[in-house]
Design a protein around this motif. Sequence first.
Motif, PDB file in Angstrom:
ATOM      1  N   ASN A  74       8.812  28.198  20.746  1.00  0.00           N
ATOM      2  CA  ASN A  74      10.091  27.505  20.891  1.00  0.00           C
ATOM      3  C   ASN A  74       9.917  25.990  20.957  1.00  0.00           C
ATOM      4  OD1 ASN A  74      11.666  29.821  20.844  1.00  0.00           O
ATOM      5  ND2 ASN A  74      11.568  30.103  23.060  1.00  0.00           N
ATOM      6  N   LYS A  94      20.705  35.285  15.873  1.00  0.00           N
ATOM      7  CA  LYS A  94      19.939  34.227  15.230  1.00  0.00           C
ATOM      8  C   LYS A  94      20.607  32.870  15.435  1.00  0.00           C
ATOM      9  CE  LYS A  94      17.204  37.302  13.394  1.00  0.00           C
ATOM     10  NZ  LYS A  94      17.955  38.498  13.815  1.00  0.00           N
ATOM     11  N   PRO A  95      19.844  31.852  15.728  1.00  0.00           N
ATOM     12  CA  PRO A  95      20.419  30.514  15.854  1.00  0.00           C
ATOM     13  C   PRO A  95      20.816  29.964  14.488  1.00  0.00           C
ATOM     14  CG  PRO A  95      18.039  30.429  16.056  1.00  0.00           C
ATOM     15  CD  PRO A  95      18.408  31.876  16.001  1.00  0.00           C
ATOM     16  N   ASP A  96      21.874  29.179  14.470  1.00  0.00           N
ATOM     17  CA  ASP A  96      22.328  28.580  13.212  1.00  0.00           C
ATOM     18  C   ASP A  96      21.314  27.562  12.716  1.00  0.00           C
ATOM     19  OD1 ASP A  96      24.622  30.091  13.418  1.00  0.00           O
ATOM     20  OD2 ASP A  96      25.733  28.500  14.469  1.00  0.00           O
ATOM     21  N   ASP A 101      15.567  22.228  18.137  1.00  0.00           N
ATOM     22  CA  ASP A 101      16.362  22.502  19.330  1.00  0.00           C
ATOM     23  C   ASP A 101      17.541  23.396  18.988  1.00  0.00           C
ATOM     24  OD1 ASP A 101      14.656  20.913  20.774  1.00  0.00           O
ATOM     25  OD2 ASP A 101      15.873  19.095  20.521  1.00  0.00           O
ATOM     26  N   GLY A 102      17.951  24.176  19.945  1.00  0.00           N
ATOM     27  CA  GLY A 102      19.087  25.068  19.757  1.00  0.00           C
ATOM     28  C   GLY A 102      18.856  26.382  20.460  1.00  0.00           C
ATOM     29  N   HIS A 103      19.876  27.223  20.436  1.00  0.00           N
ATOM     30  CA  HIS A 103      19.783  28.530  21.089  1.00  0.00           C
ATOM     31  C   HIS A 103      18.754  29.400  20.389  1.00  0.00           C
ATOM     32  CE1 HIS A 103      20.931  32.306  22.958  1.00  0.00           C
ATOM     33  NE2 HIS A 103      21.014  32.828  21.743  1.00  0.00           N
ATOM     34  N   LYS A 104      17.934  30.082  21.175  1.00  0.00           N
ATOM     35  CA  LYS A 104      16.938  31.019  20.654  1.00  0.00           C
ATOM     36  C   LYS A 104      17.207  32.398  21.254  1.00  0.00           C
ATOM     37  CE  LYS A 104      14.513  27.405  19.095  1.00  0.00           C
ATOM     38  NZ  LYS A 104      15.037  26.321  19.925  1.00  0.00           N
ATOM     39  N   PRO A 105      16.962  33.457  20.498  1.00  0.00           N
ATOM     40  CA  PRO A 105      17.104  34.805  21.083  1.00  0.00           C
ATOM     41  C   PRO A 105      16.162  34.975  22.260  1.00  0.00           C
ATOM     42  CG  PRO A 105      16.897  34.913  18.689  1.00  0.00           C
ATOM     43  CD  PRO A 105      16.586  33.495  19.077  1.00  0.00           C
ATOM     44  N   PRO A 106      16.617  35.566  23.346  1.00  0.00           N
ATOM     45  CA  PRO A 106      15.725  35.757  24.502  1.00  0.00           C
ATOM     46  C   PRO A 106      14.665  36.809  24.215  1.00  0.00           C
ATOM     47  CG  PRO A 106      17.802  36.871  24.881  1.00  0.00           C
ATOM     48  CD  PRO A 106      17.962  36.109  23.594  1.00  0.00           C
ATOM     49  N   TRP A 144      13.158  38.494  18.385  1.00  0.00           N
ATOM     50  CA  TRP A 144      13.791  37.503  17.508  1.00  0.00           C
ATOM     51  C   TRP A 144      14.666  38.169  16.455  1.00  0.00           C
ATOM     52  CZ3 TRP A 144      13.753  32.149  17.490  1.00  0.00           C
ATOM     53  CH2 TRP A 144      14.302  31.548  16.351  1.00  0.00           C
TER      54      TRP A 144
END
Length: 299
Positions: free
Chosen positions: A133, A86-88, A138-143, A81
């Motif tokens: 998660n 980082k996701p906004d 909701d949103g993009h998360k680091p893999p 992470w």
Amino acid sequence: MRFIPFLVGFLLSVATSAHQYINEFQQRPTPIELNDGTYDKITSTPRDYHVAILLTALEAQYGCSQCRSFQPEWELIAQSWNKGIKPDGIKLAFGTLDFSNGRSIFQKVRANSGLGEHSDLPISAEQCYAWMNRHLPDGHKPPLVRPVNYLRLISAITILMGLVALVSVVGPYVLPIIRNRNLWAVVSLIFILLFTSGHMFNHIRKVPYVASNGKGGITYFAGGFSNQLGMETQIIAAIYGTLSFAIIVLALKVPRIVDSRAQQLAVIIWGTILFGMYSFLLSVFRVKNGGYPFFLPPF
């Protein structure tokens, strides 16, 4: 006392009273070690970030093997992470609170949540990260990225190269044996005789090896088609094997004998063996089925 690691977290509010802690946490590749004081500060309200804290007991005196096995997985989650994009709008801090540093927090969390011992908690980083998660917006998360295990990779390559070298050296000697039709015929015949004689029946039913005949002696054959003894299976397999070998010899070996007298003698010997073993097989069949009317001498 026995401990199981569990997560407290993802608490969210709207102010920034502990904002300096989230900046410090996100700059570290691993979860920060907490105590009673820092735990209260980072989880105090109001705040505008999420908190994921692992409550664990790593010291040997507590005997929590799952705590120690899960700790590297927890650190992997934090590294993935913090090093990822980082996701906004999602700020997430990772921390670890050991029982030795936060006894009062453990008691408070246990009392407020009713947490006890759980056996269905995630034990891998993938399971835990997926659970996290689901609780984040909701949103993009680091893999989740596992580092390359170079030692395992080198070991696998070394083993593979050793196998290739071994095959190249012993291949010319082993391949002719593996490709030998007679060898496969013998192996196949052994398995056929083994299973047609009732080996799997004995293995499944756990039958006795022999049984009493009611007169102070023992019997090797159980009456009826649904009954069987261990010794009976071996005897039947020996009969089938002798019959098969006799037929093979009569069909393949005897015709190649050049001397006519020796050939005639071989036919008599193996024909007698074939006749006698088949006679004995019929007598065994009559034991299994008392109403069977046919037989051959001498049995």
